[in-house]
Design a protein around this motif. Structure first.
Motif, PDB file in Angstrom:
ATOM      1  N   TYR A  60      36.296  46.876  37.202  1.00  0.00           N
ATOM      2  CA  TYR A  60      35.301  46.211  36.356  1.00  0.00           C
ATOM      3  C   TYR A  60      34.050  45.848  37.143  1.00  0.00           C
ATOM      4  CZ  TYR A  60      33.468  43.176  32.690  1.00  0.00           C
ATOM      5  OH  TYR A  60      32.686  42.621  31.723  1.00  0.00           O
ATOM      6  N   ASN A  93      33.430  45.920  28.330  1.00  0.00           N
ATOM      7  CA  ASN A  93      34.286  45.001  27.571  1.00  0.00           C
ATOM      8  C   ASN A  93      34.964  45.726  26.412  1.00  0.00           C
ATOM      9  OD1 ASN A  93      33.187  43.160  29.326  1.00  0.00           O
ATOM     10  ND2 ASN A  93      32.026  42.053  27.786  1.00  0.00           N
ATOM     11  N   LEU A 141      37.614  47.952  27.857  1.00  0.00           N
ATOM     12  CA  LEU A 141      38.728  47.124  28.327  1.00  0.00           C
ATOM     13  C   LEU A 141      39.585  46.675  27.146  1.00  0.00           C
ATOM     14  CD1 LEU A 141      39.837  45.948  30.990  1.00  0.00           C
ATOM     15  CD2 LEU A 141      38.516  43.893  30.497  1.00  0.00           C
ATOM     16  N   PHE A 162      43.425  47.658  26.712  1.00  0.00           N
ATOM     17  CA  PHE A 162      44.444  46.606  26.681  1.00  0.00           C
ATOM     18  C   PHE A 162      45.352  46.792  25.469  1.00  0.00           C
ATOM     19  CE2 PHE A 162      46.296  42.403  26.299  1.00  0.00           C
ATOM     20  CZ  PHE A 162      46.519  42.066  27.615  1.00  0.00           C
ATOM     21  N   TRP A 166      47.716  49.563  26.247  1.00  0.00           N
ATOM     22  CA  TRP A 166      48.690  49.081  27.225  1.00  0.00           C
ATOM     23  C   TRP A 166      49.755  48.234  26.531  1.00  0.00           C
ATOM     24  CZ3 TRP A 166      46.860  45.747  31.995  1.00  0.00           C
ATOM     25  CH2 TRP A 166      47.928  45.551  32.867  1.00  0.00           C
ATOM     26  N   LEU A 189      43.833  49.991  35.342  1.00  0.00           N
ATOM     27  CA  LEU A 189      43.411  49.058  34.290  1.00  0.00           C
ATOM     28  C   LEU A 189      43.883  47.636  34.588  1.00  0.00           C
ATOM     29  CD1 LEU A 189      43.984  51.268  31.148  1.00  0.00           C
ATOM     30  CD2 LEU A 189      41.803  50.553  32.114  1.00  0.00           C
ATOM     31  N   PHE A 232      41.443  44.594  34.719  1.00  0.00           N
ATOM     32  CA  PHE A 232      41.686  43.422  33.879  1.00  0.00           C
ATOM     33  C   PHE A 232      41.613  42.139  34.702  1.00  0.00           C
ATOM     34  CE2 PHE A 232      44.745  40.380  32.018  1.00  0.00           C
ATOM     35  CZ  PHE A 232      44.057  40.110  30.842  1.00  0.00           C
ATOM     36  N   THR A 233      42.224  42.143  35.888  1.00  0.00           N
ATOM     37  CA  THR A 233      42.178  40.937  36.709  1.00  0.00           C
ATOM     38  C   THR A 233      40.759  40.671  37.203  1.00  0.00           C
ATOM     39  OG1 THR A 233      42.888  42.158  38.684  1.00  0.00           O
ATOM     40  CG2 THR A 233      44.596  41.056  37.422  1.00  0.00           C
ATOM     41  N   LEU A 244      38.437  38.356  25.724  1.00  0.00           N
ATOM     42  CA  LEU A 244      39.744  38.282  26.375  1.00  0.00           C
ATOM     43  C   LEU A 244      40.646  37.279  25.671  1.00  0.00           C
ATOM     44  CD1 LEU A 244      38.728  38.542  30.139  1.00  0.00           C
ATOM     45  CD2 LEU A 244      39.783  40.310  28.712  1.00  0.00           C
ATOM     46  N   ASP A 256      51.811  37.900  32.918  1.00  0.00           N
ATOM     47  CA  ASP A 256      50.656  37.665  33.788  1.00  0.00           C
ATOM     48  C   ASP A 256      51.095  37.352  35.214  1.00  0.00           C
ATOM     49  OD1 ASP A 256      49.005  38.108  31.642  1.00  0.00           O
ATOM     50  OD2 ASP A 256      48.392  36.026  31.402  1.00  0.00           O
TER      51      ASP A 256
END
Length: 188
Positions: free
Chosen positions: A20, A51, A54, A58, A61, A99, A103-104, A120, A158
């Protein structure tokens, strides 16, 4: 595909390869075969494009984790189902490593980008609803408790992700986690 779709596909690839924080508008243009003006026209900014990519990634995923978790025999006991769901998460980390890193990185950027933070947060809300529905479907837990269990699952996911990114070999297995969870509950 049009420029918008080309840009989203390029953003996905850039997120996986560069992350990112290190993806530039020039990277996106070079990878998509479009031009800088296309980013502004379709998304308004590089950040908005990243964004959007992402968010789409997500969702994909989350669906992958869901399909892995649902592969378990629905008549299995709770401990087996928990272990399988956590193993599915860990398996997905390897499949989506690029990814996961992006994401992190995005989480850190969210503090200074209200739009990303809201996106998010919406992704987390959507995930809670999806996981709660899956919990209801698999083990028949009513909506309220299913949402609480979904929140717990996401918290575990997480934490597992962070541990896995830092040291995959030291990350506990789904079975290890299920054993520890049952021990914490005072159950076998």
């Amino acid at each position: 595909m049009g420029h918008r779709e080309d840009l989203l596909a390029a953003a996905r690839r850039c997120l996986e390869k560069r992350g990112y924080a290190r993806t530039t508008a020039r990277d996106l243009v070079a990878d998509s075969g479009t031009n800088l003006a296309s980013i502004g026209y379709h998304f308004g900014s590089k950040e908005a494009l990243l964004n959007a990519a992402l968010g789409e990634s997500f969702q994909e995923w989350a669906e992958r984790v869901r399909s892995l978790a649902l592969a378990v025999e629905p008549t299995a006991d709770t401990k087996t189902l928990l272990a399988a769901s956590w193993d599915a998460m860990i398996t997905s980390f390897a499949e989506y490593r690029g990814l996961a890193v992006a994401f992190t990185e995005a989480l850190a950027q969210a503090e200074r980008q209200p739009e990303l933070r809201a996106q998010l947060a919406a992704i987390y809300e959507q995930s809670r609803a999806s996981v709660a529905a899956m919990i209801t479907e698999i083990i028949g837990v009513p909506a309220g408790p299913a949402r609480a269990l979904a929140t717990f699952q996401i918290v575990v996911c997480d934490g597992l992700l962070v541990q896995w990114l830092l040291d995959p070999d030291a990350t506990p297995s789904g079975s290890d986690l299920a054993d520890a969870f049952m021990l914490a509950l005072g159950a076998d």
